[in-house]
Design a protein around this motif. Structure first.
Motif, short mmCIF file in Angstrom:
data_model
loop_
_atom_site.label_atom_id
_atom_site.label_comp_id
_atom_site.label_asym_id
_atom_site.label_seq_id
_atom_site.Cartn_x
_atom_site.Cartn_y
_atom_site.Cartn_z
N ASP B 61 -3.72 -14.03 4.81
CA ASP B 61 -3.23 -13.57 3.50
C ASP B 61 -3.58 -12.10 3.26
O ASP B 61 -2.73 -11.31 2.87
N GLU B 65 -1.44 -8.69 2.55
CA GLU B 65 -1.68 -7.91 1.34
C GLU B 65 -1.81 -6.43 1.68
O GLU B 65 -1.17 -5.57 1.05
N ILE B 68 1.57 -5.10 2.58
CA ILE B 68 2.44 -4.81 1.44
C ILE B 68 2.05 -3.47 0.81
O ILE B 68 2.91 -2.69 0.41
N LEU B 69 0.73 -3.20 0.77
CA LEU B 69 0.28 -1.90 0.26
C LEU B 69 0.87 -0.77 1.09
O LEU B 69 1.39 0.22 0.54
N ALA B 72 4.63 -0.46 0.38
CA ALA B 72 4.90 0.15 -0.92
C ALA B 72 4.66 1.65 -0.87
O ALA B 72 5.43 2.44 -1.44
N ILE B 76 7.35 4.54 -1.65
CA ILE B 76 7.17 5.59 -2.66
C ILE B 76 7.40 6.96 -2.05
O ILE B 76 8.07 7.82 -2.63
N PHE B 132 -11.29 -3.81 -1.02
CA PHE B 132 -10.23 -3.44 -1.95
C PHE B 132 -10.78 -2.75 -3.19
O PHE B 132 -10.29 -1.71 -3.61
N ILE B 221 -0.22 7.61 -3.11
CA ILE B 221 0.60 7.32 -4.30
C ILE B 221 0.37 8.39 -5.37
O ILE B 221 1.31 8.93 -5.96
#
Lengths: 111, 230
Positions: B61, B65, B68-69, B72, B76, B132, B221
């Motif tokens: 999992d 995760e 996905i970070l 993303a 961006i 995290f 980001i």
């Protein structure tokens, strides 16, 4: 806190999502719904009088660590998806000059 | 007005659905906590049970995760791509508009925040925190660095490349357990033969890698948003 209150938080987010006329407010409504889900999960995993899920400091009853681990995933993914949505908002603003849903549709967006 | 009435009715119906589903949920809960308390430390070597789930029981999992970070962040950067390459983002943070008091106190707080972030990352298996959370704190400290030194140049491409290689390293280290224990995505050291101290080496390494990956991702980001703000 009662789990029913977290449902109200989720429903506030849904209401905002269906009535807001501004893209940024829609993004915020999604974030509010997400906070409601996080609160619900942490609430269900909590035990009355339980201690933190760390073995060296635990009493006999602990809060369930599984929802907490799942919610870290939700927080990380939620923050990045919010950032992506806001970046799309900036691009929409540069293109149409506004972030109101109706004005964008009137200027031929979404076709 | 009628639309609002319908909306409120719909929300009321949804609320009642939630209410009745809650009765089933309350019967289901509180089965796994006692198992984790009894076997969690011995099986994973992590005193913090949340970390033991994140980095051992449900590592599959966590890998997605982190993936996905990464996706993303790539999205961006791709959305905010420009024809003109800017070297830094100083036009957004105007040094003359930032109060001197803020800059002075940022200089004091910045190293403390960085040290606190590293502490959270490295101690993720014995105290609250982990990769995290600590990564987010480190990224916040870097964000403050922008206020101190507005002319600082950042090379986004280099940061994203480092992040990709870090993700590959995490994948490789997570898969190493196939050669030592025969199963993917669990601790390298077998709990039967090694004590919890040896097992925690694996947790510390994975926490540090995940922490740096999250910090670099959030930094990217932030820089992308700064460059977009014109």
């Amino acid at each position: 806190m009662d789990p029913l209150l977290t449902f109200i938080v989720i429903l506030v987010g849904m209401y905002g999502l269906s009535t807001s006329k501004n893209i940024i407010k829609s993004v915020f409504s999604v974030t509010i719904m997400e906070s409601g889900v996080i609160l619900l999960f942490l609430n269900l995993g909590n035990t009355e009088g339980g201690s933190i899920p760390i073995v060296s400091r635990a009493s006999e009853v602990i809060a369930d660590p599984l929802p907490q681990a799942l919610m870290i995933t939700t927080i990380v993914i939620g923050s990045t998806v919010t950032a992506l949505a806001l970046m799309l908002c900036i691009k929409v603003f540069h293109h149409y000059g506004t972030v109101e849903w109706r004005e964008i549709l009137a200027r031929g967006g979404g076709k | 007005m009628i639309r609002n009435g319908f909306l409120l009715l719909l929300l009321l119906v949804l609320f009642s659905v939630f209410y009745f589903s809650l009765q089933d949920l309350l019967e289901f809960q509180k089965t796994s906590a006692s198992y984790f308390l009894e076997y969690g430390l011995d099986e994973t070597g992590s005193s913090n049970l949340v970390t033991s789930i994140l980095l051992d029981y449900r590592l599959f999992d966590s890998l997605f995760e982190a993936g996905i970070l990464l996706i993303a962040v790539s999205g961006i950067i791709w959305i905010s791509k420009h024809e003109i390459e800017e070297k830094n983002a100083e036009f957004m943070i105007d040094k003359f508009k930032t109060p001197d008091l803020f800059v002075t106190f940022s200089r004091l707080v910045y190293p403390l925040m960085l040290a606190f972030g590293f502490y959270i990352i490295i101690n993720g298996h014995v105290s609250p925190g982990g990769g995290f959370q600590g990564g987010a704190i480190v990224a916040t400290a870097i964000l403050i660095l922008y206020y101190i030194d507005a002319e600082k140049e950042t090379n986004i491409k280099l940061i994203v490349t480092i992040e990709k290689y870090l993700y590959l390293t995490i994948l490789v280290i997570a898969s190493l357990s196939f050669f030592t224990r025969g199963t993917f995505f669990t601790n390298i050291f077998d709990p039967g033969t090694f004590d919890t101290g040896t097992q925690s080496i694996y947790l510390i390494v994975l926490n540090v890698l995940v922490g740096f990956k999250v910090a670099l991702g959030l930094w990217t980001i932030f820089t992308a948003f700064l460059k977009e703000g014109r």
